[in-house]
Design an enzyme around this catalytic site. Structure first.
Site, PDB file in Angstrom:
ATOM      1  N   LYS A 174       0.943  -1.278   0.008  1.00  0.00           N
ATOM      2  CA  LYS A 174       0.093  -0.010   0.105  1.00  0.00           C
ATOM      3  C   LYS A 174       0.883   1.198  -0.076  1.00  0.00           C
ATOM      4  O   LYS A 174       2.241   1.076   0.257  1.00  0.00           O
ATOM      5  CB  LYS A 174      -0.914  -0.034   1.440  1.00  0.00           C
ATOM      6  CG  LYS A 174      -2.082  -0.831   0.903  1.00  0.00           C
ATOM      7  CD  LYS A 174      -3.142  -0.931   2.101  1.00  0.00           C
ATOM      8  CE  LYS A 174      -4.247  -2.042   1.478  1.00  0.00           C
ATOM      9  NZ  LYS A 174      -5.334  -2.164   2.967  1.00  0.00           N
TER      10      LYS A 174
ATOM     11  N   ARG B  30      -2.678  -9.857   5.795  1.00  0.00           N
ATOM     12  CA  ARG B  30      -3.329  -9.776   4.577  1.00  0.00           C
ATOM     13  C   ARG B  30      -2.095  -9.373   3.536  1.00  0.00           C
ATOM     14  O   ARG B  30      -1.660  -8.220   3.469  1.00  0.00           O
ATOM     15  CB  ARG B  30      -4.555  -9.154   4.420  1.00  0.00           C
ATOM     16  CG  ARG B  30      -5.229  -9.221   3.126  1.00  0.00           C
ATOM     17  CD  ARG B  30      -6.556  -8.482   3.019  1.00  0.00           C
ATOM     18  NE  ARG B  30      -7.055  -8.438   1.709  1.00  0.00           N
ATOM     19  CZ  ARG B  30      -6.957  -7.669   0.687  1.00  0.00           C
ATOM     20  NH1 ARG B  30      -5.754  -6.733   0.974  1.00  0.00           N
ATOM     21  NH2 ARG B  30      -7.338  -7.614  -0.657  1.00  0.00           N
TER      22      ARG B  30
HETATM   23  C1  7PJ Z   1      -8.062  -4.549   2.607  1.00  0.00           C
HETATM   24  C2  7PJ Z   1      -9.018  -5.466   2.395  1.00  0.00           C
HETATM   25  C3  7PJ Z   1      -7.526  -4.454   3.938  1.00  0.00           C
HETATM   26  C4  7PJ Z   1      -9.206  -6.255   4.554  1.00  0.00           C
HETATM   27  C5  7PJ Z   1      -8.061  -4.374   0.578  1.00  0.00           C
HETATM   28  C6  7PJ Z   1      -5.484  -3.501  -1.214  1.00  0.00           C
HETATM   29  C7  7PJ Z   1      -6.715  -2.923  -1.314  1.00  0.00           C
HETATM   30  N1  7PJ Z   1      -9.645  -6.101   3.295  1.00  0.00           N
HETATM   31  N2  7PJ Z   1      -9.319  -5.285   1.120  1.00  0.00           N
HETATM   32  N3  7PJ Z   1      -8.218  -5.278   4.824  1.00  0.00           N
HETATM   33  N4  7PJ Z   1      -7.494  -4.059   1.498  1.00  0.00           N
HETATM   34  N5  7PJ Z   1      -9.829  -6.786   5.655  1.00  0.00           N
HETATM   35  O1  7PJ Z   1      -5.379  -4.785  -0.977  1.00  0.00           O
HETATM   36  O2  7PJ Z   1      -4.596  -2.699  -1.658  1.00  0.00           O
HETATM   37  O3  7PJ Z   1      -6.561  -3.799   4.453  1.00  0.00           O
HETATM   38  S1  7PJ Z   1      -8.249  -4.276  -1.075  1.00  0.00           S
END
Ligand code: 7PJ
Length: 281
Positions: free
Chosen positions: A227, A261
């Site tokens: 990010k 994640r």
């Molecule tokens: C996140 C997500 C996050 C959770 C995305 C990206 C954007 N779900 N989905 N937490 N980010 N729970 O991966 O850059 O930070 S999409």
């Protein structure tokens, strides 16, 4: 804190000697630009990417059909179902737990029928019908904080006290879900890095990981892989943010995060193994 997180077919220990941070691998299912634009290539590409993550030791695969990048347009329901459902059915018996990244109640219902182990909702189950869609199942529920929506969120994020406001939001969502009859052992929380936050907000939140866990008494998921908050510190473009992302994942896990994640599964699995072996418990 509950001693376990109920995760569909799985049950993750959160305390004691068997507790360890879990690696959630990101699987984006978006139409490929290098073929006829049909569903076939994107399905095959998604499955082979998932197989690589499985070889690399992923615990959870997070399947998402809609881009939630800042400024992204929403995806119509039918298109999201067409993208995501074949992947969920193809992956559900491959070993890892399966999560679906959606805020649409109809996708949640179909995904639960397909047997997913987690619903990961960047909107915190605020859509009408979202709570009803997930209530009568045993999948885990990730409640994420987002200020505004993906179109608006990065225009001018503002908080009086970002940590207090994120905690208050998550607490209200936990109370609403549990008041609807949802077992709190199914819930985990996420501060939502990059979702309506400046660089400074993101790092105040990352440094407050332990406090958020302590105040809410819930397992926490941290998603900061590649990010802009990683680029903001390293000065690197998105394709060179792996090492920075590993540093951020370790900062979260060192403060007690239960799930990270990530895009780079193999590297994160290795970093966590060595980190785990090298700390005093
Ligand atoms: C996140 C997500 C996050 C959770 C995305 C990206 C954007 N779900 N989905 N937490 N980010 N729970 O991966 O850059 O930070 S999409």
């Amino acid at each position: 804190m509950h001693s376990t997180l109920q995760f569909g077919r799985f049950n993750y220990p959160l305390t004691g000697e068997h507790a360890r941070a879990r690696v959630m691998g990101i699987l984006n299912v978006t139409p490929d630009s290098f073929s006829d634009g049909g569903q076939h290539h994107s399905l095959e590409f998604a499955i082979s990417h998932a197989e690589e993550m499985i070889r690399d030791g992923v615990d959870i695969i997070d399947v998402g059909g809609e881009s939630s990048r800042p400024g992204a347009d929403p995806l119509p329901l039918e298109q999201e179902l067409q993208r995501v459902m074949p992947v969920l059915y193809a992956l559900r018996d491959q070993g890892p737990a399966i999560s679906v990244d959606t805020y649409k109640p109809q996708v949640m219902r179909e995904a639960i029928i397909a047997g997913v182990d987690m619903i990961n909702d960047i909107n915190g189950f605020r859509a009408p019908g979202a709570i009803e869609a997930v209530r009568d199942s045993d999948c885990a529920l990730c409640i994420m904080h987002m200020q505004k929506d993906p179109q608006q969120m990065q225009l001018a994020p503002q908080y009086g006290d970002v940590v207090a406001e994120v905690i208050a939001f998550l607490r209200e969502r936990i109370e609403t879900l549990t008041a609807a009859g949802i077992d709190p052992r199914r819930i985990c929380v996420d501060p939502g890095f990059g979702f309506g936050k400046t660089l400074e907000h993101n790092y105040v939140l990352l440094r407050s990981t332990a406090r958020i866990i302590t105040e809410l008494q819930m397992p926490l998921l941290a998603g900061l892989s590649r990010k802009s908050m990683v680029g903001g510190i390293t000065g690197k473009p998105v394709e060179q943010r792996m090492a920075g992302s590993l540093g951020g994942a370790l900062a979260a896990v060192a403060q007690g995060a239960a799930i990270v994640r990530v895009h780079d599964v193999a590297e994160t699995v290795d970093a966590l193994k060595v980190w785990q072996a090298g700390i005093n418990r």
